[in-house]
Design a protein around this motif. Sequence first.
Motif, PDB file in Angstrom:
ATOM      1  N   VAL A  55       2.047   7.143  -2.106  1.00  0.00           N
ATOM      2  CA  VAL A  55       0.984   6.563  -3.102  1.00  0.00           C
ATOM      3  C   VAL A  55       0.704   5.194  -2.148  1.00  0.00           C
ATOM      4  O   VAL A  55       1.682   4.496  -1.945  1.00  0.00           O
ATOM      5  CB  VAL A  55       1.533   5.981  -4.519  1.00  0.00           C
ATOM      6  CG1 VAL A  55       2.537   5.263  -4.594  1.00  0.00           C
ATOM      7  CG2 VAL A  55       0.369   5.529  -5.165  1.00  0.00           C
ATOM      8  N   TRP A  56      -0.683   5.079  -1.782  1.00  0.00           N
ATOM      9  CA  TRP A  56      -0.957   4.142  -0.861  1.00  0.00           C
ATOM     10  C   TRP A  56      -1.833   3.075  -1.579  1.00  0.00           C
ATOM     11  O   TRP A  56      -2.906   3.540  -2.244  1.00  0.00           O
ATOM     12  CB  TRP A  56      -1.756   4.619   0.313  1.00  0.00           C
ATOM     13  CG  TRP A  56      -0.931   5.517   1.155  1.00  0.00           C
ATOM     14  CD1 TRP A  56       0.512   5.656   1.334  1.00  0.00           C
ATOM     15  CD2 TRP A  56      -1.448   6.596   2.039  1.00  0.00           C
ATOM     16  NE1 TRP A  56       0.708   6.805   2.244  1.00  0.00           N
ATOM     17  CE2 TRP A  56      -0.390   7.344   2.581  1.00  0.00           C
ATOM     18  CE3 TRP A  56      -2.871   7.096   2.057  1.00  0.00           C
ATOM     19  CZ2 TRP A  56      -0.409   8.357   3.214  1.00  0.00           C
ATOM     20  CZ3 TRP A  56      -3.079   8.137   3.085  1.00  0.00           C
ATOM     21  CH2 TRP A  56      -1.947   8.886   3.546  1.00  0.00           C
ATOM     22  N   TYR A  57      -1.407   1.926  -1.777  1.00  0.00           N
ATOM     23  CA  TYR A  57      -2.157   1.075  -2.643  1.00  0.00           C
ATOM     24  C   TYR A  57      -2.037  -0.447  -2.229  1.00  0.00           C
ATOM     25  O   TYR A  57      -1.543  -0.483  -1.076  1.00  0.00           O
ATOM     26  CB  TYR A  57      -1.795   0.880  -3.931  1.00  0.00           C
ATOM     27  CG  TYR A  57      -0.393   0.455  -4.424  1.00  0.00           C
ATOM     28  CD1 TYR A  57       0.060  -0.977  -4.674  1.00  0.00           C
ATOM     29  CD2 TYR A  57       0.604   1.508  -3.994  1.00  0.00           C
ATOM     30  CE1 TYR A  57       1.229  -1.115  -4.780  1.00  0.00           C
ATOM     31  CE2 TYR A  57       2.076   0.860  -4.219  1.00  0.00           C
ATOM     32  CZ  TYR A  57       2.296  -0.238  -4.783  1.00  0.00           C
ATOM     33  OH  TYR A  57       3.698  -0.499  -4.880  1.00  0.00           O
ATOM     34  N   ASP A  58      -2.744  -1.410  -2.317  1.00  0.00           N
ATOM     35  CA  ASP A  58      -2.600  -2.873  -2.029  1.00  0.00           C
ATOM     36  C   ASP A  58      -1.152  -3.579  -2.349  1.00  0.00           C
ATOM     37  O   ASP A  58      -1.351  -4.059  -3.128  1.00  0.00           O
ATOM     38  CB  ASP A  58      -3.754  -3.683  -2.588  1.00  0.00           C
ATOM     39  CG  ASP A  58      -4.024  -4.927  -1.837  1.00  0.00           C
ATOM     40  OD1 ASP A  58      -3.318  -5.248  -0.788  1.00  0.00           O
ATOM     41  OD2 ASP A  58      -5.365  -5.546  -2.046  1.00  0.00           O
ATOM     42  N   GLY A  67      -1.706  -5.632  -6.737  1.00  0.00           N
ATOM     43  CA  GLY A  67      -2.475  -4.115  -6.549  1.00  0.00           C
ATOM     44  C   GLY A  67      -2.179  -2.977  -7.500  1.00  0.00           C
ATOM     45  O   GLY A  67      -2.882  -2.042  -7.441  1.00  0.00           O
ATOM     46  N   THR A  68      -0.904  -3.109  -8.244  1.00  0.00           N
ATOM     47  CA  THR A  68      -0.564  -1.919  -9.211  1.00  0.00           C
ATOM     48  C   THR A  68      -1.613  -1.807 -10.218  1.00  0.00           C
ATOM     49  O   THR A  68      -1.799  -1.084 -10.972  1.00  0.00           O
ATOM     50  CB  THR A  68       0.800  -2.011  -9.677  1.00  0.00           C
ATOM     51  OG1 THR A  68       0.976  -3.269 -10.094  1.00  0.00           O
ATOM     52  CG2 THR A  68       1.864  -1.796  -8.543  1.00  0.00           C
ATOM     53  N   PRO A  88       7.268  -1.134  -6.169  1.00  0.00           N
ATOM     54  CA  PRO A  88       7.088   0.039  -5.060  1.00  0.00           C
ATOM     55  C   PRO A  88       8.387   1.045  -5.108  1.00  0.00           C
ATOM     56  O   PRO A  88       9.421   0.712  -5.294  1.00  0.00           O
ATOM     57  CB  PRO A  88       7.338  -1.057  -3.801  1.00  0.00           C
ATOM     58  CG  PRO A  88       7.753  -2.002  -4.049  1.00  0.00           C
ATOM     59  CD  PRO A  88       7.775  -2.398  -5.686  1.00  0.00           C
ATOM     60  N   ALA A  89       7.957   2.003  -4.819  1.00  0.00           N
ATOM     61  CA  ALA A  89       9.035   3.090  -4.803  1.00  0.00           C
ATOM     62  C   ALA A  89       9.440   3.380  -3.131  1.00  0.00           C
ATOM     63  O   ALA A  89       8.606   3.505  -2.333  1.00  0.00           O
ATOM     64  CB  ALA A  89       8.360   4.650  -5.303  1.00  0.00           C
TER      65      ALA A  89
END
Length: 158
Positions: A55-58, A67-68, A88-89
């Motif tokens: 999962v790519w996010y800010d 960002g989530t 973050p995982a």
Amino acid sequence: MRSSYLLLAGVIAAPATAGTVTVTIPRLPVAEYHRPYVAIWLEPAVGGAARTLAVWYDVKKGGKEPGTKWLSDLRAWWRKGGRSLALPANGISGATRAPGQYSVALPADLRPGAYVLNVEAARETGGRELVTVPLTVPNGTARTTGKTELGAVTLAAR
């Protein structure tokens, strides 16, 4: 003799994978381009729990709007298990990616069988797209192409 030991150690230390997924993020001809949030996950073809691969996010965005906050725009992934994933995982989370081609390893402990790979992308002031690809493990290959937010998605299972 010494170099052969180093080479052998590198081969042994390499992580085992069941194959790779390659995702292309296209450059879009728009005035205001934002990198997309992307989720990549596998589901058994007969139904069952989804397994998030990336999962790519800010990741670094902070303040009032972390960002989530916008991950729920990845609607299909969010419903399949994204909302319960603690971020973050480790090994899964990453920053958004610029246009280009990126590879993600399939998990080494992936059992033989039929799966569906899902790749979903959503962009601020842009669109949303979900691409699904059937996959057979082991020795399955597949390829598809998105229409807007995603380019080619290829799979190679070992």
